[in-house]
Scaffold this motif. Structure first.
Motif, mmCIF file in Angstrom:
data_model
loop_
_atom_site.group_PDB
_atom_site.id
_atom_site.type_symbol
_atom_site.label_atom_id
_atom_site.label_comp_id
_atom_site.label_asym_id
_atom_site.label_seq_id
_atom_site.Cartn_x
_atom_site.Cartn_y
_atom_site.Cartn_z
ATOM 1 N N TYR A 1 7.759 -11.456 -23.038
ATOM 2 C CA TYR A 1 6.776 -11.669 -24.103
ATOM 3 C C TYR A 1 5.461 -11.046 -23.644
ATOM 4 O O TYR A 1 5.068 -11.184 -22.485
ATOM 5 N N GLU B 1 1.268 -9.749 -24.898
ATOM 6 C CA GLU B 1 0.134 -9.576 -25.816
ATOM 7 C C GLU B 1 -0.653 -8.379 -25.299
ATOM 8 O O GLU B 1 -0.832 -8.220 -24.081
ATOM 9 N N ALA B 2 -1.127 -7.545 -26.206
ATOM 10 C CA ALA B 2 -1.885 -6.356 -25.808
ATOM 11 C C ALA B 2 -3.142 -6.248 -26.646
ATOM 12 O O ALA B 2 -3.231 -6.827 -27.739
ATOM 13 N N LYS B 3 -4.115 -5.513 -26.140
ATOM 14 C CA LYS B 3 -5.372 -5.324 -26.858
ATOM 15 C C LYS B 3 -5.955 -3.959 -26.519
ATOM 16 O O LYS B 3 -5.598 -3.344 -25.503
ATOM 17 N N LEU C 1 -9.478 -2.797 -25.504
ATOM 18 C CA LEU C 1 -10.761 -3.364 -25.073
ATOM 19 C C LEU C 1 -11.920 -2.395 -25.288
ATOM 20 O O LEU C 1 -13.030 -2.807 -25.599
ATOM 21 N N PHE D 1 -5.200 -3.066 -22.428
ATOM 22 C CA PHE D 1 -4.987 -4.399 -21.852
ATOM 23 C C PHE D 1 -3.600 -4.886 -22.255
ATOM 24 O O PHE D 1 -3.189 -4.732 -23.409
ATOM 25 N N THR E 1 -0.764 -8.297 -21.200
ATOM 26 C CA THR E 1 -0.334 -9.407 -20.351
ATOM 27 C C THR E 1 1.084 -9.757 -20.761
ATOM 28 O O THR E 1 1.416 -9.700 -21.949
ATOM 29 N N GLU F 1 -1.008 -9.432 -15.673
ATOM 30 C CA GLU F 1 -2.113 -9.232 -16.598
ATOM 31 C C GLU F 1 -2.866 -8.001 -16.120
ATOM 32 O O GLU F 1 -3.321 -7.961 -14.979
ATOM 33 N N VAL G 1 -5.885 -5.324 -16.816
ATOM 34 C CA VAL G 1 -7.155 -5.122 -17.513
ATOM 35 C C VAL G 1 -7.739 -3.788 -17.076
ATOM 36 O O VAL G 1 -7.860 -3.528 -15.877
ATOM 37 N N GLY H 1 4.522 -9.634 -31.825
ATOM 38 C CA GLY H 1 4.100 -11.009 -31.604
ATOM 39 C C GLY H 1 5.273 -11.933 -31.383
ATOM 40 O O GLY H 1 5.196 -13.130 -31.641
ATOM 41 N N ARG H 2 6.360 -11.388 -30.898
ATOM 42 C CA ARG H 2 7.577 -12.157 -30.646
ATOM 43 C C ARG H 2 8.128 -11.786 -29.269
ATOM 44 O O ARG H 2 7.908 -10.683 -28.768
#
Lengths: 368, 323
Positions: free
Chosen positions: A220, A222-224, A226, A235, A237, A251, A253, A350-351
């Motif tokens: 699983y 999550e990305a962003k 930044l 980013f 994690t 994670e 960054v 998101g899964r």
């Protein structure tokens, strides 16, 4: 893989016929990592030629070795006096260059990730197998002295059954004058890069599987993005669950302020103890100014930098000339790519993504 | 001038013992907060399997037979609840109804069933129930909150947190979660200043002698992404080990309150000074300002209970859960 103590004396080893190497790609990783490694093994390998679309950069790297340079890699791989090539280009070119090199009978040491798609990775495995040449992917962390030492400790059951592996990575946001993730750099270009999952995360994917000694079954993420104006995630994690119950988390960054120390943080928790290796516990220099503290050499002091690429190159040369097993197999590199792409898919959906067994059917979007 | 506050202690957990050490008559003068002038440290006898009466006497504590005696003592203004989490709702209710200010660490109720009867009583006594968050109580944790909320990091983007209770001092509130999870999630909630909208949880296998691990990935309404680890009972360390790193558009801030513990080396080996000697019991200082700040205890408790259920659902489904 155990720590190769003899490899600490890189420059003293000499053979009648050094491995003749062509370097394809003359960007940052070539200059900062591969060229020093070539320089550290003067009797073991010899740089014959450098190729890069930017001929000036190719010449700059070639000249100190009295090597030739080209703007087209295809000219380099056709040379009879090249035994092997090092590919240090953006990942989307890895498969084409590997194919050309293999068809010309050259062994290949290729930067990570193996490719940007599983289809390309499979093509690389197939073409090198068909032409009887060796393919090794530069998962450089495996050649870091401290990671090798930690792996040895795990193999010796130093902390009991492993429960958690954490590898975090921190880097500053790009400087205005270029570098990873800066505007104009290929890592920030969605046409050439899928972002942090491959640029950085491929290391964590490979490292986690290497230390977990098991197959991943679920991930699983999550990305962003930044950085302002960014087009690909910098980013990510993720949490990986392995078949043996080990959890691994990373994670990554790339958006820290310029004065923040770059660091890696590896922790392994077991039933009987813990292993930790944190760069920020080993700060080599801190400068306290009116604007706060800065860490001027933290990046260059990262422990994974020291001698890592020299160990990697030596291991590749040994495997090519001795015919022994590769310390990183192409199949392992493909597995790391599969894991990193699954992380990206998870972040987009998101899964959690359920992972197939190595021989099984991958998730829909991950199929080659 | 700050008036002295007289405190009654209920329970015998690590927190209470640390406070007896710190605030009791036998404690070093420099360790005593100036805001505490007199007090009546009372303990629940049945909750003291490891705190023998003579040890209690050593600290000058008054040992009472029934816990309700603490509440009935007119010299006690405030009580600190250090009982097992399961007993807290009853103690909190009694304290509020006796007009005491009640200080209680997370969780004040472990389940919705335990919270529902307590919630209206908390509502009837506004400001009387004050939450103790172990991380907020540290100088570093409070500094991080202040720095983030003052905009020192610009817009908060990501947070990484590791919350480790190495010796498993905090009890488990479910097969996967400890009371430390509550402290961690409340701290992260304060830091992000936004409710969580999605959570993914993974928990490690419970092995004999091994750690209990809970890994969390949270996305908040304001798009902050949090990676958190809550671990209890892992070997190889002797105290709390917390680390939080907040990254914003204009800066980053990292704290590790308990990594400044001393390492004591002797012929018998090395050990680290336990956390009770660290900064974790400072929540009274500053004139008994509530560490809950502007937080609404009722809504926060309800929100965290929902999040806890989502975490359990995520563990069961092995997938992310939207809130």
């Amino acid at each position: 893989m155990s720590v190769d103590k003899a490899s600490l004396q890189f420059g003293t080893e000499s053979r009648p016929e050094p491995l003749r190497v062509g370097l394809i790609g003359a960007g940052g990783i070539a200059e900062s990592a591969h060229v020093p490694a070539l320089r550290n093994l003067p009797g073991r390998v010899r740089l014959v030629a450098v190729a890069d679309p930017n001929g000036g950069r190719a010449k700059a790297l070639a000249d100190p070795f009295d090597a030739d340079y080209y703007e087209d890699y295809r000219a380099l791989v056709q040379r009879k006096d090249v035994d092997a090539v090092i590919i240090a280009t953006p990942e989307r070119w890895h498969a084409d260059i590997t194919t050309a090199a293999a068809e010309a009978g050259k062994h290949v040491l290729c930067e990570k990730p193996i490719a940007h798609t599983l289809a390309d990775a499979d093509r690389m495995l197939r073409v090198t197998r068909d032409h009887g040449v060796r393919l090794m992917i530069g998962h450089s962390r495996r050649f870091t002295a401290r990671y090798q030492a930690l792996k040895d400790l795990l193999d010796e059951n130093a902390v009991g059954a492993v429960a958690l592996i954490r590898e975090n990575e921190r880097r500053a946001r790009p400087a205005s004058d270029g570098g990873y993730w800066s505007p104009g750099h290929w890592t920030a270009d969605p046409a050439q890069s899928v972002g942090v999952a491959l640029t950085n995360g491929i290391h964590e994917a490979d490292l986690s599987a290497w230390l977990a000694r098991s197959e991943p079954v679920r991930i699983y993420a999550e990305a962003k993005i930044l950085r302002e104006g960014g087009k690909v995630p910098d980013f990510i994690t993720w949490t990986i669950t392995f078949a043996n119950g080990v959890l691994a988390t990373s994670e990554i960054v790339n958006g820290l302020p310029p004065s923040y120390p770059a660091y890696h943080q590896l922790e392994v928790y077991g039933t009987e103890g813990a292993l930790r290796a944190k760069d920020h516990d080993m700060q080599s220099a801190v400068c306290y100014g009116t604007e706060g503290a800065t860490h001027p050499i933290s990046y260059s002091a990262l422990l994974h930098q020291q001698d890592t690429y020299t160990r990697q190159l030596k291991a590749f040369a040994d495997a090519v000339e001795g015919g022994g097993p590769l310390p990183v197999t192409p199949e392992e590199a493909r597995a790391a790519l599969y894991l990193a792409l699954a992380a990206q898919e998870s972040a987009e959906r998101g899964r959690a993504v359920k992972l197939a067994a190595p021989t099984g059917e991958p998730p829909r979007r991950l199929r080659p | 001038m700050t008036l002295p506050v007289r405190i009654g202690l209920l329970g015998a957990d690590e927190r209470i013992r640390a406070m007896v050490e710190r605030y009791g008559p036998g404690a070093p003068l420099e360790a005593a907060p100036v805001t505490v002038g007199s007090w009546a440290p009372c303990m629940i006898p049945e909750g003291l399997p490891s705190v023998a009466p003579n040890e209690t006497a050593r600290y000058g504590a008054i040992l009472v037979d029934r816990w309700t005696e603490v509440l009935e003592d007119p010299l006690v203004d405030s009580i600190v609840v250090g009982t097992d989490p399961g007993a807290r709702p009853v103690v909190i209710q009694a304290g509020l109804e006796m007009g005491k200010t009640v200080w209680c660490p997370w969780p004040i109720a472990e389940t919705e069933a335990a919270w529902e009867p307590l919630e209206p009583i908390v509502a009837e006594h506004p400001g009387q129930l004050r939450i103790i968050n172990d991380l907020v109580a540290t100088e570093e944790g409070a500094s991080m909150l202040a720095r983030v909320h003052e905009g020192g990091l610009g817009t908060l983007t990501t947070v990484y947190g590791a919350f480790r209770d190495s010796q498993g001092r905090r009890g488990m509130t479910s097969p996967a979660m400890s009371s430390l999870t509550w402290h961690a999630l409340d701290f992260l909630r304060r830091l992000t200043d936004s409710p969580a909208t999605r959570v993914y949880a993974a928990s490690g296998p419970r092995r004999s002698g091994g750690p209990q691990l809970l890994l969390l990935t949270l996305r908040y309404l304001n798009d902050v992404v949090v990676t958190a680890e809550v671990a209890t009972g892992f070997p190889g360390a002797s105290g709390d080990d917390w680390e939080v790193e907040a990254v914003g558009t204009a800066g980053a801030f990292r704290i590790a309150p308990f990594q400044r513990e001393l390492t004591v080396v002797s012929a018998q080996g090395s050990r680290r000074v336990p956390w009770v000697a660290g900064p974790g019991v400072s929540f009274f200082e500053g004139g008994l300002e509530p560490t809950s700040g502007a937080m609404d205890v009722r809504s926060r408790t309800g929100e965290l209970l929902v999040l806890m259920r989502a975490i359990e659902a995520s563990l069961e489904r092995r997938d992310a859960v939207a809130l």
